[in-house]
Design an enzyme around this catalytic site. Sequence first.
Site, PDB file in Angstrom:
ATOM      1  N   PRO A   2       0.805  -1.220   0.000  1.00  0.00           N
ATOM      2  CA  PRO A   2       0.000   0.000   0.000  1.00  0.00           C
ATOM      3  C   PRO A   2       0.839   1.272   0.000  1.00  0.00           C
ATOM      4  O   PRO A   2       1.607   1.520   0.926  1.00  0.00           O
ATOM      5  CB  PRO A   2      -0.840  -0.117   1.274  1.00  0.00           C
ATOM      6  CG  PRO A   2      -0.208  -1.166   2.100  1.00  0.00           C
ATOM      7  CD  PRO A   2       0.667  -1.988   1.232  1.00  0.00           C
ATOM      8  N   GLU A   3       0.717   2.048  -1.056  1.00  0.00           N
ATOM      9  CA  GLU A   3       1.278   3.387  -1.127  1.00  0.00           C
ATOM     10  C   GLU A   3       0.095   4.350  -1.274  1.00  0.00           C
ATOM     11  O   GLU A   3      -1.039   3.950  -1.005  1.00  0.00           O
ATOM     12  CB  GLU A   3       2.264   3.484  -2.309  1.00  0.00           C
ATOM     13  CG  GLU A   3       3.374   2.431  -2.227  1.00  0.00           C
ATOM     14  CD  GLU A   3       4.351   2.470  -3.388  1.00  0.00           C
ATOM     15  OE1 GLU A   3       4.605   3.550  -3.914  1.00  0.00           O
ATOM     16  OE2 GLU A   3       4.852   1.394  -3.768  1.00  0.00           O
TER      17      GLU A   3
END
Length: 284
Positions: A2-3
């Site tokens: 997750p960015e």
Amino acid sequence: VPELPEVETVRRGLERSVVGRTVAAVEVRHPRATRRHVAGDADFAARLRGRRIEAARRRGKYLWFPLDSGDALIAHLGMSGQFRLVERDAPDEPHLRVRLGFADGGPQLRFIDQRTFGGLSVVDGGAGVPGMLRHLAADPLDGEFDDDAFIASLRRRRTGLKRALLDQSLISGIGNIYADESLWRARLHYARATDALRRSDALRLLAAVRAVLGAALSDGGTTFDGLYVDVNGASGWFSTRLAVYGRAGQPCLRCGSLVRRETFMNRSSYLCPRCQPRPRRPRW
DNA sequence: CGCAGGCCCTGGTAGC
DNA sequence: TGCTACCAGGGCCTGC
């Protein structure tokens, strides 16, 4: 992993599904999930129980949820953290770490995290950015992001360009995947010296970062290793549009040269050796 | 202070 | 087949 696009997709899901609801039950299933809450699990639970979730906010890769008590629940997904909305009689997931039940008896919010790099905590103050998150720079999709200030800070650094992109106190929300994608798009090598970067290069990089993050957000993020899904368990589709990340040995989409994988910062960096030539004076 | 490197963690996979 | 080594990497911590 997750960015920004993945975390923002999760935030939007939670804005629809938990804002306005009152927490009734808190169960911590794994101590690492609340390790940042130094006052302990009992305090963590007590400060959530009976509280209404007022909003779902994000800065960089952090989420926070102001509560009607004036506190805020802070969350980071780490590498494999997921928020999932599931009916309360659904069986426990193998890596269930924290369970929140609601007073309305509706779906539970479950924090599931295989690699346990993520975590939750409750802190004072939720009106603005919580103190714990003040060290984070704005993200490049935030209206508060100041391009000129960023370029000035970037040029004050004496390090390599990719290192700078991953520094959340300089620009937030970018991780390994989108750093590589952005550098490729801007035709810049990861070891370009930040203090020698031309303004035109910096502006091109910023434009590339925004284009990549925006496109990934439109696709609901990148599901690369199966560990990222949204609150309903849906995958993101940007993985099919990655230009260099994970494409070692395949042709560059611009020039046809073979994409290279290099080890840097104990991580993988993917780049096109022709579009992104190594600088004469690299900085790692 | 700025910067760099080590560490945390699990499951999948490659190699023998 | 069963073992070991390695890989994925965000953020915190330490040391220079």
